[in-house]
Design an enzyme around this catalytic site. Structure first.
Site, mmCIF file in Angstrom:
data_model
loop_
_atom_site.group_PDB
_atom_site.id
_atom_site.type_symbol
_atom_site.label_atom_id
_atom_site.label_comp_id
_atom_site.label_asym_id
_atom_site.label_seq_id
_atom_site.Cartn_x
_atom_site.Cartn_y
_atom_site.Cartn_z
ATOM 1 N N TYR A 60 87.580 7.044 -15.368
ATOM 2 C CA TYR A 60 88.321 7.982 -16.210
ATOM 3 C C TYR A 60 89.284 7.268 -17.152
ATOM 4 O O TYR A 60 89.540 7.749 -18.269
ATOM 5 C CB TYR A 60 89.011 9.050 -15.352
ATOM 6 C CG TYR A 60 87.992 10.054 -14.864
ATOM 7 C CD1 TYR A 60 87.411 10.961 -15.751
ATOM 8 C CD2 TYR A 60 87.553 10.057 -13.546
ATOM 9 C CE1 TYR A 60 86.434 11.850 -15.330
ATOM 10 C CE2 TYR A 60 86.568 10.947 -13.112
ATOM 11 C CZ TYR A 60 86.023 11.839 -14.014
ATOM 12 O OH TYR A 60 85.043 12.715 -13.611
ATOM 13 N N VAL A 97 85.972 17.378 -21.196
ATOM 14 C CA VAL A 97 87.325 17.039 -20.766
ATOM 15 C C VAL A 97 88.089 16.320 -21.876
ATOM 16 O O VAL A 97 89.272 16.040 -21.734
ATOM 17 C CB VAL A 97 87.290 16.206 -19.457
ATOM 18 C CG1 VAL A 97 86.712 17.051 -18.321
ATOM 19 C CG2 VAL A 97 86.503 14.911 -19.614
ATOM 20 N N ASP A 98 87.408 16.045 -23.000
ATOM 21 C CA ASP A 98 88.116 15.457 -24.142
ATOM 22 C C ASP A 98 88.947 16.538 -24.838
ATOM 23 O O ASP A 98 88.812 17.727 -24.543
ATOM 24 C CB ASP A 98 87.122 14.773 -25.114
ATOM 25 C CG ASP A 98 86.174 15.773 -25.796
ATOM 26 O OD1 ASP A 98 86.677 16.730 -26.423
ATOM 27 O OD2 ASP A 98 84.944 15.597 -25.712
ATOM 28 N N HIS A 113 86.185 22.395 -16.881
ATOM 29 C CA HIS A 113 85.987 21.216 -16.032
ATOM 30 C C HIS A 113 87.180 20.260 -16.059
ATOM 31 O O HIS A 113 87.060 19.111 -15.640
ATOM 32 C CB HIS A 113 84.704 20.474 -16.440
ATOM 33 C CG HIS A 113 83.446 21.224 -16.101
ATOM 34 N ND1 HIS A 113 82.216 20.920 -16.614
ATOM 35 C CD2 HIS A 113 83.251 22.293 -15.286
ATOM 36 C CE1 HIS A 113 81.299 21.755 -16.134
ATOM 37 N NE2 HIS A 113 81.905 22.607 -15.331
ATOM 38 N N CYS A 121 98.462 15.682 -8.437
ATOM 39 C CA CYS A 121 98.534 15.075 -7.108
ATOM 40 C C CYS A 121 97.193 15.238 -6.392
ATOM 41 O O CYS A 121 96.542 16.273 -6.496
ATOM 42 C CB CYS A 121 99.646 15.754 -6.313
ATOM 43 S SG CYS A 121 99.809 15.078 -4.643
ATOM 44 N N GLY A 182 75.389 22.337 -27.455
ATOM 45 C CA GLY A 182 75.337 20.973 -26.911
ATOM 46 C C GLY A 182 75.532 20.842 -25.419
ATOM 47 O O GLY A 182 76.295 19.995 -24.970
ATOM 48 N N THR A 183 74.836 21.663 -24.650
ATOM 49 C CA THR A 183 74.899 21.489 -23.196
ATOM 50 C C THR A 183 73.493 21.649 -22.626
ATOM 51 O O THR A 183 72.722 22.505 -23.072
ATOM 52 C CB THR A 183 75.913 22.452 -22.537
ATOM 53 O OG1 THR A 183 75.777 22.361 -21.110
ATOM 54 C CG2 THR A 183 75.725 23.890 -22.962
ATOM 55 N N GLU A 210 67.717 19.788 -28.914
ATOM 56 C CA GLU A 210 66.542 20.114 -28.086
ATOM 57 C C GLU A 210 66.883 21.334 -27.240
ATOM 58 O O GLU A 210 68.061 21.570 -26.950
ATOM 59 C CB GLU A 210 66.172 18.933 -27.177
ATOM 60 C CG GLU A 210 67.254 18.600 -26.181
ATOM 61 C CD GLU A 210 67.230 17.148 -25.715
ATOM 62 O OE1 GLU A 210 66.296 16.425 -26.058
ATOM 63 O OE2 GLU A 210 68.169 16.766 -25.000
#
Ligand code: APR
Length: 237
Positions: A60, A97-98, A113, A121, A182-183, A210
């Site tokens: 990460y 996550v960006d 996500h 924590c 885009g997934t 695609e």
């Protein structure tokens, strides 16, 4: 192809790694899916965090560094502009996550996500996630919470429950147009959103180079790269 949006439409957008591909951030499944010899699915898990936190943090930290170097592309910008044109009728849910959607100007969004730029924590001690852009060179640099637990990335690992699911379900049930960008349609529950939208009677459009695995659930597939297709795709009636 043009997608017309009427004054009575409510738009729900789901984005995945593909929308950030043209910003230089690799997708999960287009490459060999390996990182440092590990499958991504083996790193992004609660078990990996317990067994090998140094590996998880290394992964990460590098993604934070990649994200800091990347910039929003025309697809992120097109969605931010669409949000501005549809006040109160636009909702963005990203699996990414960006923070490229925020940097493009999107405001009304959830990161189901998690977010690269936050840590929390490792114990469920009740303290909120904190902003954290740091790139840690080793595990001993990773800070600890006041309760003593080590901080972990504020990311939903495989096997963990995505964030904001109630709000997402409500937004889908109220939407009349779902755009999915885009997934690969391989990770649940996000891959089910199109089915929920169809049940609610919405039009469902996929945009990507695609067809995704769940292609048969879409009313339209627009084949192409998001950054080339999204700008100019919408006609507001
Ligand atoms: N424009 C649009 N789509 C693109 C582009 C592009 N320029 N380039 C690639 N794609 C598409 C690919 O065709 C593929 O279908 O993006 C998709 C990326 O799929 P994945 O790598 O599986 O990413 P995603 O679906 O976002 O993954 C879902 O899996 O690993 C977890 O939590 C992680 O959020 C992630 C989730």
């Amino acid at each position: 192809m043009s997608i017309s949006i009427s004054p009575s439409d409510r738009v729900f957008v789901l984005t995945g790694a593909g929308i950030s591909a043209e910003s230089g951030l690799p997708t999960f499944r287009a490459s060999d899916g390996l990182w440092a010899g590990y499958k991504v699915e083996e790193i992004c898990t609660p078990e990996a965090l317990r067994r090998n936190p140094a590996l998880v943090w290394d992964f990460y930290s590098r993604r934070r560094a990649d994200c800091a170097r990347a910039a929003p592309n025309p697809a992120h910008i097109a969605l931010a502009q669409l949000e501005a044109q549809l006040p109160g009728r636009f909702f963005l849910c990203t699996q990414n996550v960006d923070d490229l959607h925020e940097r493009a100007g999107s405001h009304h969004l959830v990161h189901m996500h998690g977010e690269l730029a936050k840590s929390r924590c490792e114990h469920e001690c009740g303290r909120l996630p904190v902003e954290d852009h740091a790139v840690y060179a080793s595990l001993d640099q990773v800070p600890h919470c006041a309760c003593g637990g080590r901080m972990r990335p504020h990311i939903v690992f495989f096997g963990e429950i995505p964030f904001e699911m109630r709000r997402i379900e409500r937004e889908i049930s109220e939407s009349t147009l779902m755009l999915v960008v885009g997934t690969s349609g391989s990770v649940y529950p996000a891959a089910n959103f199109v089915h929920w939208a169809r049940q609610a009677g919405a039009r469902t459009v996929y945009i990507g180079p695609e067809p995704p695995l769940n292609a048969s659930a879409f009313t339209h597939i627009v084949e192409g790269k998001a950054g080339q297709v999204l700008p100019g795709l919408f006609t507001l009636a």
